[in-house]
Design a protein around this motif. Structure first.
Motif, short mmCIF file in Angstrom:
data_model
loop_
_atom_site.label_atom_id
_atom_site.label_comp_id
_atom_site.label_asym_id
_atom_site.label_seq_id
_atom_site.Cartn_x
_atom_site.Cartn_y
_atom_site.Cartn_z
N LYS A 280 7.28 27.20 42.52
CA LYS A 280 6.86 25.83 42.44
C LYS A 280 6.84 25.06 43.78
O LYS A 280 6.37 24.12 44.33
N ARG A 284 4.37 23.11 45.91
CA ARG A 284 4.48 21.77 46.72
C ARG A 284 3.85 21.90 48.26
O ARG A 284 3.49 21.07 48.59
N ARG A 316 7.18 24.39 30.40
CA ARG A 316 7.85 23.35 31.46
C ARG A 316 7.17 23.67 32.66
O ARG A 316 6.76 22.67 33.42
N LEU A 317 6.96 24.78 33.22
CA LEU A 317 6.26 24.97 34.49
C LEU A 317 4.92 24.39 34.40
O LEU A 317 4.54 23.93 35.50
N ASP A 319 3.60 21.97 32.68
CA ASP A 319 3.81 20.69 32.75
C ASP A 319 3.79 20.10 34.12
O ASP A 319 3.48 19.08 34.74
N GLU A 320 5.08 20.94 34.90
CA GLU A 320 5.11 20.57 36.44
C GLU A 320 4.18 20.67 37.37
O GLU A 320 3.71 19.92 38.16
#
Length: 435
Positions: A280, A284, A316-317, A319-320
């Motif tokens: 992640k 970013r 969840r990953l 979604d992020e």
């Protein structure tokens, strides 16, 4: 990579024998199967397809049948033992030897097998690339040295070997001279590229060029308007490469960055060498310098020992991050890999349900992103007729999305500006503004 290798097989045979491709197996003098062993049952599928052409050999004894690619590399002479009518067996690194293998087969009457790993020898013996398309693949390295626990590639294509940068630049220059405007740099782990500066011998000169340097150099080449690369490994996504997205607008706003899973426990068992947080963080950093970057990925669902909690971490990953697309599959045990020895007690029905949930989530994300493009103007490289309606054209956007639109055939191979009018389940529709 297999598409690239198949095209090179055709080039090698055309240079040696003047052969032409045909869509009718019954018209062929040579039939080659280029194989992939990433998924399970790959070997049996090869023998199934071989069985479908055996009757052609019976009626045409001079027909030559060959098996190449990763299954050939994995199975070697076993293919000939099971299918004695196969004439040549060759690996990804020996496809350039096809004419010699064919000559030996015809001279000796015995089937020929060469699945050795002669590093990058094949690139020195391949004929110059020929194309009439607006885009082209350029292989810059072979193999992978990461040895992920689930993956057969290091065993079938060998460890990482990079082509000298001068060779890559020469090939791209030749393609640009033929009208190619967009290139895709290929490698099993392309962002680990380390091409030698073969023409520099000064003491303070660097020994190798990395992918960032190669992209910056290619961006200066006249005629090349877009640069893509695939496939990447997160461990090799360096800050230099991230910075290129800020400096080189010709590098497209799309990146395929396989993550495979979102649970650290599973990533460790896969031997991926990073955590979900580190992945992640990379995303970013990339989006900080290129906010409109679309990211696609690979996912393996049902890796041995994956729990419901592990799978929820993957969701969840997703979604992020907000992925634009994915290649997602159920885990396939590959003989000889470390993961094949791990206990796996998760029922197949649970794995399949997880895969369906994952694919549904990513498709929904992509559809939402494509809807936001409605009304915007996108520049597309026109690739050819649309698949569902040959009367229309299909073009690819900078972010790797397909747009179908009405337009004249002479635009194929050119760039066109298209206003997006609708978002379909897997494509976009548009209206031609100009070329």
């Amino acid at each position: 990579m297999n598409e690239y290798d198949s095209a090179k097989m055709a080039d090698v045979l055309a240079a040696a024998y003047g052969t032409e491709t045909t869509d009718r197996p019954e018209d062929a003098d040579i039939i080659l199967f280029n194989t992939c062993s990433v998924r399970e049952n790959a070997q049996e599928r090869v023998f199934h397809h071989l069985g479908r052409v055996r009757h052609l050999k019976d009626s045409k004894p001079d027909l030559l049948i060959g098996v190449g690619g990763c299954v050939a590399s994995q199975e070697g002479a076993t293919i000939v033992k099971r299918a004695a009518y196969v004439d040549v067996v060759f690996g990804p690194q020996t496809l350039h030897r096809l004419p010699q293998l064919i000559a030996l087969r015809r001279a000796s009457g015995a089937s020929q097998v060469d699945v050795s790993f002669p590093a990058i020898e094949k690139f020195d013996h391949l004929p110059q690339a020929r194309t009439e398309a607006g885009s082209a693949f350029v292989s810059i390295m072979e193999g992978c040295s990461k040895f992920c626990s689930f993956c057969i590639v290091p065993y079938t294509r060998g460890e990482e070997v990079s082509r000298p940068i001068a060779d890559v630049l020469a090939e791209v220059a030749g393609l640009a001279a033929q009208g190619v405007k967009e290139i895709t740099l290929l490698g099993q782990n392309v962002n680990a590229y380390a091409g030698k500066f073969s023409d520099l011998d000064t003491p303070d000169a660097p020994d190798h060029a990395d992918l960032a340097f190669l992209i910056e150099t290619l961006a200066e080449m006249p005629g090349i308007a877009r640069i893509r690369y695939t496939t990447s490994h997160p461990r090799e996504m360096t800050q230099r490469l991230i910075d290129v997205y800020a400096r080189v607008p010709k590098l497209v706003s799309h990146l395929h960055l396989p993550v495979q899973a979102g649970a650290d426990r599973v990533l460790a068992a896969m031997k991926r060498g990073y955590t979900a947080l580190e992945y992640k963080s990379l995303v970013r950093k990339l989006k900080a310098v290129r906010p409109d970057l679309s990211i696609s990925s690979d996912f393996i669902v049902g890796f041995p020992g994956e729990t419901d909690e592990d799978f929820e971490a993957t969701l969840r990953l997703i979604d992020e991050i907000g992925f634009s697309d994915s290649y997602s599959f159920l885990y396939s045990p590959r003989p000889g890999t470390r993961a094949a020895e791990l206990p796996d007690d998760t029922p197949a029905a649970i794995k399949e349900a997880r895969l369906a949930r994952l694919q549904e989530k990513i498709e929904a994300q992509d559809y939402s992103a494509r809807r936001k493009l409605i009304g915007k103007v996108e520049r597309v490289l026109v690739e050819g007729p649309a698949k569902k309606d040959p009367g229309e054209l299909a073009g690819r956007t900078d972010s790797n999305r397909i747009v179908n639109f009405p337009g004249p055939g002479h635009l194929i191979g050119a760039y066109a500006d298209v206003r997006i009018s609708a978002a379909m389940p897997h494509t976009l529709r548009g209206e031609l503004l100009g070329a």
